[in-house]
Write a protein that holds these residues in place. Structure first.
Motif, mmCIF file in Angstrom:
data_model
loop_
_atom_site.group_PDB
_atom_site.id
_atom_site.type_symbol
_atom_site.label_atom_id
_atom_site.label_comp_id
_atom_site.label_asym_id
_atom_site.label_seq_id
_atom_site.Cartn_x
_atom_site.Cartn_y
_atom_site.Cartn_z
ATOM 1 N N LEU A 88 0.849 -1.190 0.000
ATOM 2 C CA LEU A 88 0.000 0.000 0.000
ATOM 3 C C LEU A 88 0.882 1.236 0.000
ATOM 4 N N MET A 89 0.754 2.055 -1.014
ATOM 5 C CA MET A 89 1.463 3.327 -1.040
ATOM 6 C C MET A 89 0.518 4.430 -0.603
ATOM 7 N N ILE A 90 0.893 5.107 0.462
ATOM 8 C CA ILE A 90 0.164 6.280 0.920
ATOM 9 C C ILE A 90 0.785 7.476 0.221
ATOM 10 N N ASP A 91 0.062 8.022 -0.729
ATOM 11 C CA ASP A 91 0.555 9.092 -1.581
ATOM 12 C C ASP A 91 0.047 10.423 -1.039
ATOM 13 N N LEU A 92 0.970 11.228 -0.528
ATOM 14 C CA LEU A 92 0.606 12.513 0.057
ATOM 15 C C LEU A 92 0.598 13.657 -0.948
ATOM 16 N N THR A 93 0.955 13.385 -2.197
ATOM 17 C CA THR A 93 1.136 14.498 -3.129
ATOM 18 C C THR A 93 -0.115 15.352 -3.353
ATOM 19 N N PRO A 94 -1.343 14.811 -3.216
ATOM 20 C CA PRO A 94 -2.489 15.733 -3.308
ATOM 21 C C PRO A 94 -2.552 16.739 -2.160
ATOM 22 N N MET A 95 -1.830 16.451 -1.069
ATOM 23 C CA MET A 95 -1.824 17.336 0.093
ATOM 24 C C MET A 95 -0.620 18.266 -0.014
ATOM 25 N N GLY A 96 -0.682 19.223 -0.925
ATOM 26 C CA GLY A 96 0.472 20.055 -1.226
ATOM 27 C C GLY A 96 0.305 21.521 -0.901
ATOM 28 N N ALA A 97 -0.662 21.881 -0.072
ATOM 29 C CA ALA A 97 -0.946 23.293 0.195
ATOM 30 C C ALA A 97 0.084 23.907 1.138
ATOM 31 N N VAL A 98 0.359 25.189 0.929
ATOM 32 C CA VAL A 98 1.218 25.985 1.805
ATOM 33 C C VAL A 98 0.455 27.257 2.163
ATOM 34 N N ARG A 99 0.366 27.547 3.457
ATOM 35 C CA ARG A 99 -0.309 28.763 3.926
ATOM 36 C C ARG A 99 0.684 29.580 4.752
ATOM 37 N N VAL A 100 0.870 30.836 4.386
ATOM 38 C CA VAL A 100 1.853 31.691 5.043
ATOM 39 C C VAL A 100 1.137 32.765 5.850
ATOM 40 N N ASP A 101 1.567 32.939 7.089
ATOM 41 C CA ASP A 101 1.126 34.047 7.930
ATOM 42 C C ASP A 101 2.308 35.014 8.020
ATOM 43 N N PRO A 102 2.329 36.062 7.199
ATOM 44 C CA PRO A 102 3.509 36.932 7.161
ATOM 45 C C PRO A 102 3.728 37.700 8.456
ATOM 46 N N ARG A 103 2.659 37.998 9.159
ATOM 47 C CA ARG A 103 2.820 38.745 10.402
ATOM 48 C C ARG A 103 3.501 37.884 11.466
ATOM 49 N N ALA A 104 3.081 36.635 11.582
ATOM 50 C CA ALA A 104 3.695 35.732 12.556
ATOM 51 C C ALA A 104 4.991 35.121 12.037
ATOM 52 N N ARG A 105 5.247 35.287 10.744
ATOM 53 C CA ARG A 105 6.410 34.658 10.089
ATOM 54 C C ARG A 105 6.378 33.144 10.288
ATOM 55 N N ARG A 106 5.248 32.595 9.876
ATOM 56 C CA ARG A 106 5.050 31.148 9.970
ATOM 57 C C ARG A 106 4.473 30.643 8.651
ATOM 58 N N ALA A 107 4.815 29.401 8.310
ATOM 59 C CA ALA A 107 4.229 28.720 7.154
ATOM 60 C C ALA A 107 3.675 27.387 7.609
ATOM 61 N N ARG A 108 2.433 27.106 7.257
ATOM 62 C CA ARG A 108 1.831 25.789 7.470
ATOM 63 C C ARG A 108 1.906 25.039 6.148
ATOM 64 N N VAL A 109 2.542 23.882 6.177
ATOM 65 C CA VAL A 109 2.880 23.157 4.956
ATOM 66 C C VAL A 109 2.348 21.740 5.061
ATOM 67 N N GLN A 110 1.506 21.328 4.130
ATOM 68 C CA GLN A 110 0.997 19.965 4.150
ATOM 69 C C GLN A 110 2.101 18.964 3.783
#
Length: 461
Positions: A88-110
């Motif tokens: 079984l291959m668990i393929d994460l490639t559809p989960m490719g979103a990146v969300r940046v909070d420039p004020r906090a200087r943080r990135a949430r990366v799938q």
């Protein structure tokens, strides 16, 4: 397949938000293809996960049916361990979103995001974090093993910049790992590889980065290279953190050549102040000095690192670079540095912010590394497989007497010996205890495996 398996497969397909692919389905062959074209395995199932719940469902299904589980994010691992034969291959490639909070200087990366997506989203706000050298590398695999990049000497490895992980465990549970929640797991995920669960979300610290860089290479004929390399090594000892010294040996214009140089991330005019000293190292046959944007720097090797070639490599760390090590590097496992089908190789400087992190703070164990060595063979004719791999192995053996350790992300087929070379004894013991706590059945063993203490030779656990 047995009828019961068919029924369970339908149940899993109904449970997943993302598609479940079987051999013969549209998209199956594309999903199982990875960066190393030597890898041609056929999973029984590919779960193209759309979210964390999909990952948890796939893990539970794989365990229920005693399937080997591989996890794909970018697919750059040289062994292609993400692609399990009949598993079984668990393929994460559809989960490719990146969300940046420039004020906090943080990135949430799938967990399935590629480095290029992180770079582009961060640079839109004048920010960046350490993110490798090739934009189509997976964030997950790079970071979990440590994560070198052109910003590492300034800001630490990728793993040093992770504030928090979201993890799906071997039991299919969703947990957080950070300095307050599951701090020991947080320690192990920063360098311990994919041994403890599937990371579905990373939170990275970002740093102001104007996006200006300088790239310089000075090329030498092989006979002139040793003196230049010795001087380059000595200059590296006092290099500013904005500079990552680099070197290369390979074939150019039909003959062996070598180069020394640097990558500077910052004001290019400041970086140019180092160039006279590099030019004075000898009589370069050619030079290349270019200003690039940070995004251009991050993508400059993308075509070279394309997904159509057969590949094999050997890598090691050096805590010092002796004259004898330089000579061995330039000779590439041969008496005179010449021959057909020899791998090219590179050196990349560490130190700076990487070395400033106490070695006990993360699972990444090679904080004293001065240079990383990688010998990379690339070819397209399957008939050359054995000769190309043999040449890379010979090169690796020639450098082994000078090695101080290895980078887990560059290990190939060294097995348990390679894992031992990547971690200090005390850290490997701590990682084993962590494996016992989080994955005692060694569900996640298709990797550079930290085996649980009750594991026996010849099996995953």
């Amino acid at each position: 397949m047995p009828g019961g398996f068919d029924i369970s497969t339908k149940a899993l397909r109904d449970e997943l938000d993302g598609p479940l692919l079987l051999p013969g389905d549209d998209g199956y062959d594309e999903a199982r293809a990875v960066w190393n074209a030597m890898v041609d395995r056929r999973p029984r199932l590919v779960a193209r996960c759309a979210n964390t719940a999909d990952v948890a469902a796939a893990i539970r299904f794989g365990r229920t049916h005693d399937l080997e589980i591989g996890v794909r994010c970018g697919g750059h691992g040289i062994l292609g361990a993400a692609v399990p034969e009949d598993g079984l291959m668990i393929d994460l490639t559809p989960m490719g979103a990146v969300r940046v909070d420039p004020r906090a200087r943080r990135a949430r990366v799938q967990g399935g995001a590629l480095l290029g997506a992180l770079d582009v989203a961060s640079q839109a706000h004048g920010l960046a974090t350490t993110a490798g050298n090739v934009s189509h590398t997976g964030v997950g695999g790079l970071t979990l093993g440590g994560g070198m990049g052109w910003l590492a000497r300034q800001h630490g490895l990728s793993c040093d910049n992770v504030v928090s992980f979201e993890v799906v465990t071997a039991e299919g549970r969703r947990v957080q790992a950070n300095a307050e929640d599951n701090p020991e797991l947080y320690w192990g995920l920063r360098g311990g590889g994919g041994n403890f669960g599937v990371v579905t979300d990373f939170e990275f610290a970002l740093h102001p980065e104007a996006g200006r860089t300088l790239l310089a290479d000075f090329f030498f004929e092989l006979d002139d290279a040793p003196a230049a390399f010795r001087g380059w090594r000595d200059l590296n000892a006092t290099a500013p953190r904005q500079a990552t010294f680099t070197a290369w040996v390979g074939d150019k214009d039909g003959r062996p050549q070598a180069s020394v140089g640097l990558v500077w991330v910052g004001d290019p005019d400041e970086g140019r102040k180092l160039l006279p000293a590099l030019r004075a190292l000898g009589r370069p046959a050619a030079e290349s000095v270019r200003e690039l944007t940070y995004l251009e720097l991050q993508t400059m090797d993308d075509s070279v690192e394309g997904h159509t070639f057969r590949r094999y490599w050997k890598g090691q760390y050096f805590s010092e670079l002796s004259d004898a090590a330089i000579e061995a590097f330039l000779l590439r496992g041969t008496p005179d540095g010449r021959g057909e089908g020899l791998p090219a190789a590179s050196l990349q400087a560490y130190g700076g912010a990487i070395a400033a992190v106490p070695v006990a703070d993360t699972a990444f164990s090679q904080r004293d590394a001065l240079f990383e060595f990688v010998a990379a063979a690339r070819w397209d004719d399957p008939a050359e497989d054995e000769a190309r791999m043999a040449a890379a192995r010979r090169y690796g053996r020639a450098l082994s007497p000078f090695a101080s350790g290895a980078y887990v992300n560059v290990l190939a087929d060294e097995g348990s010996a390679g894992v031992r070379s990547a971690y200090r004894t005390e850290q490997l013991a701590r990682l084993t205890a962590l494996k016992d706590a989080w994955d005692p059945d060694n569900v996640f063993h298709l990797n550079h495996n930290i085996r649980p203490s009750r594991a026996t030779p010849g099996g995953p656990a």
